[in-house]
Write a protein that holds these residues in place. Structure first.
Motif, PDB file in Angstrom:
ATOM      1  N   ASN A  87      -1.009   1.306  -4.305  1.00  0.00           N
ATOM      2  CA  ASN A  87      -1.950   2.056  -3.481  1.00  0.00           C
ATOM      3  C   ASN A  87      -3.222   2.389  -4.249  1.00  0.00           C
ATOM      4  O   ASN A  87      -4.320   2.391  -3.683  1.00  0.00           O
ATOM      5  CB  ASN A  87      -1.297   3.336  -2.951  1.00  0.00           C
ATOM      6  CG  ASN A  87      -2.160   4.050  -1.929  1.00  0.00           C
ATOM      7  OD1 ASN A  87      -2.937   4.925  -2.276  1.00  0.00           O
ATOM      8  ND2 ASN A  87      -2.017   3.669  -0.674  1.00  0.00           N
ATOM      9  N   ARG A  88      -3.083   2.632  -5.545  1.00  0.00           N
ATOM     10  CA  ARG A  88      -4.271   2.900  -6.360  1.00  0.00           C
ATOM     11  C   ARG A  88      -5.167   1.664  -6.424  1.00  0.00           C
ATOM     12  O   ARG A  88      -6.401   1.771  -6.457  1.00  0.00           O
ATOM     13  CB  ARG A  88      -3.856   3.338  -7.766  1.00  0.00           C
ATOM     14  CG  ARG A  88      -3.330   4.761  -7.827  1.00  0.00           C
ATOM     15  CD  ARG A  88      -3.262   5.268  -9.250  1.00  0.00           C
ATOM     16  NE  ARG A  88      -2.202   4.620 -10.016  1.00  0.00           N
ATOM     17  CZ  ARG A  88      -0.948   5.040 -10.064  1.00  0.00           C
ATOM     18  NH1 ARG A  88      -0.599   6.121  -9.385  1.00  0.00           N
ATOM     19  NH2 ARG A  88      -0.049   4.414 -10.789  1.00  0.00           N
ATOM     20  N   GLN A 117      -1.150   6.377   1.593  1.00  0.00           N
ATOM     21  CA  GLN A 117      -1.111   7.704   0.981  1.00  0.00           C
ATOM     22  C   GLN A 117      -0.376   8.697   1.869  1.00  0.00           C
ATOM     23  O   GLN A 117       0.404   9.529   1.376  1.00  0.00           O
ATOM     24  CB  GLN A 117      -2.543   8.179   0.724  1.00  0.00           C
ATOM     25  CG  GLN A 117      -3.260   7.378  -0.353  1.00  0.00           C
ATOM     26  CD  GLN A 117      -4.735   7.724  -0.441  1.00  0.00           C
ATOM     27  OE1 GLN A 117      -5.301   8.358   0.468  1.00  0.00           O
ATOM     28  NE2 GLN A 117      -5.379   7.299  -1.520  1.00  0.00           N
ATOM     29  N   PRO A 150       0.809  -1.227   0.000  1.00  0.00           N
ATOM     30  CA  PRO A 150       0.000   0.000   0.000  1.00  0.00           C
ATOM     31  C   PRO A 150       0.841   1.274   0.000  1.00  0.00           C
ATOM     32  O   PRO A 150       0.332   2.359  -0.287  1.00  0.00           O
ATOM     33  CB  PRO A 150      -0.819  -0.115   1.296  1.00  0.00           C
ATOM     34  CG  PRO A 150      -0.035  -1.040   2.164  1.00  0.00           C
ATOM     35  CD  PRO A 150       0.613  -2.014   1.228  1.00  0.00           C
ATOM     36  N   ALA A 192     -11.163  -0.507  -2.118  1.00  0.00           N
ATOM     37  CA  ALA A 192     -11.828   0.156  -0.993  1.00  0.00           C
ATOM     38  C   ALA A 192     -13.094   0.860  -1.455  1.00  0.00           C
ATOM     39  O   ALA A 192     -14.155   0.760  -0.822  1.00  0.00           O
ATOM     40  CB  ALA A 192     -10.876   1.148  -0.329  1.00  0.00           C
ATOM     41  N   THR A 193     -13.008   1.561  -2.585  1.00  0.00           N
ATOM     42  CA  THR A 193     -14.170   2.277  -3.122  1.00  0.00           C
ATOM     43  C   THR A 193     -15.264   1.293  -3.520  1.00  0.00           C
ATOM     44  O   THR A 193     -16.452   1.504  -3.225  1.00  0.00           O
ATOM     45  CB  THR A 193     -13.757   3.123  -4.343  1.00  0.00           C
ATOM     46  OG1 THR A 193     -12.757   4.066  -3.951  1.00  0.00           O
ATOM     47  CG2 THR A 193     -14.959   3.861  -4.905  1.00  0.00           C
ATOM     48  N   THR A 229      -5.296   1.935   2.821  1.00  0.00           N
ATOM     49  CA  THR A 229      -5.140   2.866   1.703  1.00  0.00           C
ATOM     50  C   THR A 229      -4.705   4.233   2.191  1.00  0.00           C
ATOM     51  O   THR A 229      -3.772   4.843   1.646  1.00  0.00           O
ATOM     52  CB  THR A 229      -6.459   2.988   0.923  1.00  0.00           C
ATOM     53  OG1 THR A 229      -6.877   1.693   0.482  1.00  0.00           O
ATOM     54  CG2 THR A 229      -6.283   3.891  -0.286  1.00  0.00           C
ATOM     55  N   THR A 230      -5.366   4.743   3.230  1.00  0.00           N
ATOM     56  CA  THR A 230      -5.062   6.079   3.740  1.00  0.00           C
ATOM     57  C   THR A 230      -3.662   6.145   4.319  1.00  0.00           C
ATOM     58  O   THR A 230      -2.916   7.107   4.077  1.00  0.00           O
ATOM     59  CB  THR A 230      -6.087   6.484   4.813  1.00  0.00           C
ATOM     60  OG1 THR A 230      -7.400   6.443   4.240  1.00  0.00           O
ATOM     61  CG2 THR A 230      -5.813   7.885   5.319  1.00  0.00           C
ATOM     62  N   PHE A 239      -5.427  -0.617  -3.986  1.00  0.00           N
ATOM     63  CA  PHE A 239      -6.102  -0.662  -2.689  1.00  0.00           C
ATOM     64  C   PHE A 239      -7.264   0.329  -2.677  1.00  0.00           C
ATOM     65  O   PHE A 239      -8.351   0.032  -2.162  1.00  0.00           O
ATOM     66  CB  PHE A 239      -5.118  -0.336  -1.562  1.00  0.00           C
ATOM     67  CG  PHE A 239      -4.289  -1.502  -1.113  1.00  0.00           C
ATOM     68  CD1 PHE A 239      -4.741  -2.377  -0.144  1.00  0.00           C
ATOM     69  CD2 PHE A 239      -3.036  -1.732  -1.664  1.00  0.00           C
ATOM     70  CE1 PHE A 239      -3.985  -3.457   0.272  1.00  0.00           C
ATOM     71  CE2 PHE A 239      -2.254  -2.808  -1.262  1.00  0.00           C
ATOM     72  CZ  PHE A 239      -2.738  -3.672  -0.290  1.00  0.00           C
ATOM     73  N   GLY A 240      -7.034   1.516  -3.231  1.00  0.00           N
ATOM     74  CA  GLY A 240      -8.076   2.532  -3.264  1.00  0.00           C
ATOM     75  C   GLY A 240      -9.268   2.106  -4.101  1.00  0.00           C
ATOM     76  O   GLY A 240     -10.423   2.351  -3.734  1.00  0.00           O
ATOM     77  N   ALA A 241      -9.003   1.438  -5.212  1.00  0.00           N
ATOM     78  CA  ALA A 241     -10.091   0.985  -6.083  1.00  0.00           C
ATOM     79  C   ALA A 241     -10.951  -0.060  -5.381  1.00  0.00           C
ATOM     80  O   ALA A 241     -12.190  -0.008  -5.443  1.00  0.00           O
ATOM     81  CB  ALA A 241      -9.505   0.407  -7.378  1.00  0.00           C
ATOM     82  N   LYS A 290      -9.905   0.992   3.990  1.00  0.00           N
ATOM     83  CA  LYS A 290      -9.746   2.446   4.109  1.00  0.00           C
ATOM     84  C   LYS A 290      -8.497   2.801   4.892  1.00  0.00           C
ATOM     85  O   LYS A 290      -7.737   3.703   4.511  1.00  0.00           O
ATOM     86  CB  LYS A 290     -10.988   3.049   4.776  1.00  0.00           C
ATOM     87  CG  LYS A 290     -12.233   3.019   3.899  1.00  0.00           C
ATOM     88  CD  LYS A 290     -13.506   3.289   4.681  1.00  0.00           C
ATOM     89  CE  LYS A 290     -13.503   4.642   5.356  1.00  0.00           C
ATOM     90  NZ  LYS A 290     -14.791   4.886   6.065  1.00  0.00           N
TER      91      LYS A 290
END
Length: 389
Positions: free
Chosen positions: A192-193, A223, A186, A199-200, A219-220, A195-197, A216
């Motif tokens: 990380n992108r 970042q 992450p 998570a969304t 991912t956070t 993980f973000g996808a 979340k």
């Protein structure tokens, strides 16, 4: 397979049943893929019929994950939100590689993804064997592992993660590991992108799942760390007048026993000589090695000697207890690759310094340059004194 999942209270159950042939007398274990470490839910001693049935309690709010295990063979399984029953047919000899999940589409897809991971593991073991038999060099070995992992990640991203981020298989793939080494990081911009996808996707489809908070958080945090590292790099570029010349690729940032990140560069400067030590507390010679470091630290700490110790221990709790007794900075490398004999084959921080055996010591001078590699402990004090003059 060590994956990061969440174990939570539940009020409904699922069904996992089937037949495993040629497994009379074998122990079939059901594990819940929970927070950090799989948790054993139930165990059955198989008879000649090979029939079995489990009815585990499931998490509420979203999909849940389990694993059937016999010895070192395993089958990962996922329940959808409807708790669709899972029916397994397998033969003991090919339990983890050649099994049927019937018409269960989710677990058919999960099997497909899991087999990609199994192929990666076999390839890593082959590379390990070639390295152990001295058929390939260190650099070829590291490059081989990197290529294998990159190709695997490319396939997983395209086929499972970005194709359907809300699918339980996408979640499973993100937390896959190979012999303890996490595949998706992450803290890496590309990963990380991903993980973000996911998570969304999960936030929209399973807003009440406890795994949403895990996604979340991971991912956070990734970042935040990437943003911090970028700011530090920009700040370093603007401070050319500071006499610290350690190259960026020599930097190490790991967590100490208080789970606080400590950078090697934080000890460099202020007229310090830094002893960079790679070791593991589980080794038989660790007490003697640490006794030598303690002697050096006691004698020369007042003259500017500092110690940054990188530990490659597999047991975090053992390391934390042991490191709590040392007066210097002790951090632990989590991303370590082990061979089938339990020997360390690869660790990210160690690879940066081309460490082939531990313990191993580097000395960094007052200007921040790597000045010596100390392979013989009897020469350590003399090398330290050269830099303290």
């Amino acid at each position: 397979m060590a994956v990061i999942f969440c174990g939570c209270n539940s009020n409904h159950s699922g069904v996992i049943d089937g037949v495993i042939t040629n497994a009379n007398g074998e122990k079939l274990i059901l594990e819940h893929l929970s927070a950090g470490t799989p948790v054993v839910v139930d165990t059955i001693a198989l008879n000649e019929s090979g029939k079995f049935s489990f009815k585990p309690q499931l998490e509420t709010g979203g999909p849940d994950f389990f694993c059937l295990r016999i010895g070192n063979q395993s089958i990962p399984l996922a329940f959808d939100t409807l708790a669709t029953p899972i029916h397994i047919t397998a033969d003991f000899k090919r339990f983890g590689s050649d099994y049927s999940v019937g018409d269960n589409e989710l677990n058919a897809l999960l099997k497909e993804a899991a087999q990609e991971g199994n192929r990666l593991r076999r390839s890593v073991l082959d590379a390990n064997a070639a390295f152990n038999e001295r058929k390939i060099t260190n650099q070829v070995y590291y490059d081989s592992i990197a290529t294998l992992v990159d190709n695997y990640k490319e396939t997983m991203l395209k086929k499972y993660i970005y194709n359907d981020p809300s699918n339980p298989v996408a979640y499973y793939v993100l937390f896959e590991s190979v012999r303890g080494l996490s595949i998706f990081d992450p803290y890496d911009a590309v990963d990380n992108r991903a993980f973000g996808a996911v998570a969304t996707g999960w936030m929209h489809n399973y807003p009440n799942s406890p795994r949403v908070e895990i996604l979340k958080k991971v991912t956070t945090e990734g970042q935040i760390i990437r943003k911090r590292d970028k700011m530090q790099a920009e700040r370093s570029d603007s401070l050319n007048n500071i006499p610290v010349t350690v190259a960026t690729n020599f930097e190490i940032v790991l967590t100490d026993i208080r789970d606080k990140e400590v950078a090697l560069s934080s000890l460099i400067g202020n007229d310090h000589v830094v002893l960079l030590d790679f070791t593991a507390y589980y080794l038989q010679n660790s007490p003697a090695h640490n006794a030598l470091l303690a002697k050096m630290y006691e004698k020369y700490e007042s003259r500017g000697l500092r110690i940054y110790q990188v530990c490659l221990d597999p047991d975090e709790n053992f390391w934390k207890v042991s490191a709590s007794n040392v007066p210097w900075t002790s951090v632990r490398e989590k991303d370590v690759l082990w061979d089938q004999n339990g020997n360390i084959q690869y660790a990210r921080s160690a690879a940066i310094y081309n460490i082939q055996q531990i313990p191993m010591i580097y000395l960094i001078d007052r200007q921040g340059s790597v000045a010596a590699r100390v392979e013989t402990e009897s020469k350590l004090e003399g090398e330290i004194l050269k830099l303290l003059k």
